[in-house]
Structure formats: structure tokens, C-alpha cells
Design an enzyme around this catalytic site. Structure first.
Site, PDB file in Angstrom:
ATOM      1  N   SER A 131       0.905  -1.148  -0.112  1.00  0.00           N
ATOM      2  CA  SER A 131       0.047  -0.060  -0.060  1.00  0.00           C
ATOM      3  C   SER A 131       0.903   1.242  -0.063  1.00  0.00           C
ATOM      4  CB  SER A 131      -0.962   0.066   1.231  1.00  0.00           C
ATOM      5  OG  SER A 131      -1.767   1.134   1.461  1.00  0.00           O
ATOM      6  N   TYR A 144      -1.550   0.379  10.245  1.00  0.00           N
ATOM      7  CA  TYR A 144      -1.712  -0.529   9.025  1.00  0.00           C
ATOM      8  C   TYR A 144      -0.534  -0.240   7.995  1.00  0.00           C
ATOM      9  CZ  TYR A 144      -3.605  -1.982   4.241  1.00  0.00           C
ATOM     10  OH  TYR A 144      -3.690  -2.565   3.021  1.00  0.00           O
TER      11      TYR A 144
END
Length: 218
Positions: A131, A144
């Protein structure tokens, strides 16, 4: 010769879209996800093998490795968002962060370790889905993002240690998935990219087999 791929998190989102794309290209597929019902429906649609379970469970990892004695591609797509609403790091519950590391970092490494002999034998490839939160300082995304940064560095070192296996750590960009909707709301998520479009680009990458490295798809 038919190629075999193992895809985690394959019951929805990017994992399911990639499974559909690879099935269309003639790949043999072994799919896994926690939701058995959705996974089995996907497998039935694609003529794939479903092995439902949790990738953080060592016994499930062993079952997956047994299911792919011959393997050309491992896709570590299964991921957890963590605590929602997304908290600042100052308030992030440490037990939840440890669980997030287990899903997003330890489980992919465990699957890599379990399947590397099969991948080495076939000169295969590994896709670790990451990501832009791994590299950007986005408020609320620290937990995250930290796990994805760890996954990127694992991938980077793995590529150096395993020159006979392609290793790509792939940033798919924002996609209209349930995970993004959980993070930013359904309305904002609806404006993100269609996972099928991203999966097509990822399929092209897999077919082209470039050198190991970080790849951004959007």
C-alpha cells in the site's frame, strides 16, 4: 504446461478479481480466505480449489503448502485494516497492533517459507500486496502502514536472497473494496478504482515477469 497460483484473500476485492483474471488466462488456482461460503462460491465459478481458513493459523499454512506441491505463483493478498475508526498512533491499542502484524507481516512470511521449495523448483514468483500507506505519512494509517512497510522490507530482502524467484511488492492504489469503505466510508470508496481494472494490470505484470522490485499499479 498449466501454471498454478495460490491466492490468499481470494473471496472478494482484488484477490477475487485477480483469480478471475488468471482463470481466464488458463491458470490452475488454489484460493483461500476466512469466509468459507464466499470462497467456495468463487472457486465453483472459476473451477478452482478452495481451502478456507485463517492464514495466521500455522496448521492452515501447512494445508495450503500441501495443496500446492507444484507452484508457480504465490499472491499474499490477505490483509487486515486493523482498528476502525482509524486511530492515531498515540491511541493505538497494542494488542490490536500485534494482531495486525500477525496477519499482515508474519502470515505472508510463513506462507513464503512454506511454499519456497515449490516456487524455487518452478522458477516461480511471489506477489506481496502492499500500500502507499507503507511510504506515506497519512494520519490514522500508522498501524496499517507500519505493517505494510514491514512487508515491503521483507520482500526487498527476500528478492536479494532468492534470485531464482521473482518477488514483487505491489502497491495497487486505492480500490473500491470493503476494506477501503471501512476506512474512509462507502461514498469516498465508490470513487476509487475498480479492482477488476487493477487485477488486469497485475495480471499483465505477472505475465511480463519483470525483475524483482516494488511496483505501483496506479
Amino acid at each position: 504446461m498449466t501454471k498454478t497460483a495460490l491466492i490468499t484473500g481470494a473471496s472478494r476485492g482484488l484477490g477475487l478479481a485477480l483469480a478471475r483474471s488468471l482463470a481466464g488466462a488458463g491458470w490452475n488456482l488454489v484460493l483461500t480466505a476466512r469466509g468459507a461460503g464466499d470462497l467456495e462460491r468463487a472457486a465453483a465459478e472459476l473451477g478452482a480449489t478452495a481451502v478456507p481458513g485463517d492464514v495466521t493459523d500455522p496448521e492452515h499454512v501447512r494445508r495450503l503448502a500441501t495443496a500446492v506441491p507444484s507452484l508457480d505463483l504465490l499472491v499474499n493478498n490477505a490483509s487486515d485494516l486493523g482498528v476502525t475508526p482509524l486511530p492515531p498512533l498515540a491511541d493505538y491499542p497494542l494488542a490490536a497492533f500485534r494482531a495486525l502484524l500477525e496477519t499482515n507481516v508474519t502470515a505472508p512470511l510463513a506462507l513464503v517459507q512454506a511454499t519456497l521449495p515449490a516456487l524455487r523448483a518452478r522458477g516461480g514468483a511471489i506477489v506481496n500486496v502492499t500500500s502507499d500507506a507503507a511510504t506515506g505519512a497519512y494520519e490514522g494509517w500508522g498501524g496499517y502502514g507500519a505493517t505494510k512497510a514491514a512487508l515491503e522490507q521483507l520482500s526487498n530482502v527476500l528478492a536479494a536472497e532468492e534470485p531464482g524467484v521473482r518477488v514483487w511488492w505491489v502497491d495497487p492504489g486505492e480500490m473500491n473494496t470493503r476494506m477501503l469503505a471501512d476506512a474512509v466510508g462507502a461514498e469516498e470508496a465508490a470513487s476509487a478504482a475498480d479492482p477488476a481494472k487493477v487485477a488486469a494490470a497485475l495480471s499483465d505484470l505477472i505475465a511480463a515477469r519483470p525483475a524483482s522490485g516494488r511496483v505501483s499499479l496506479q
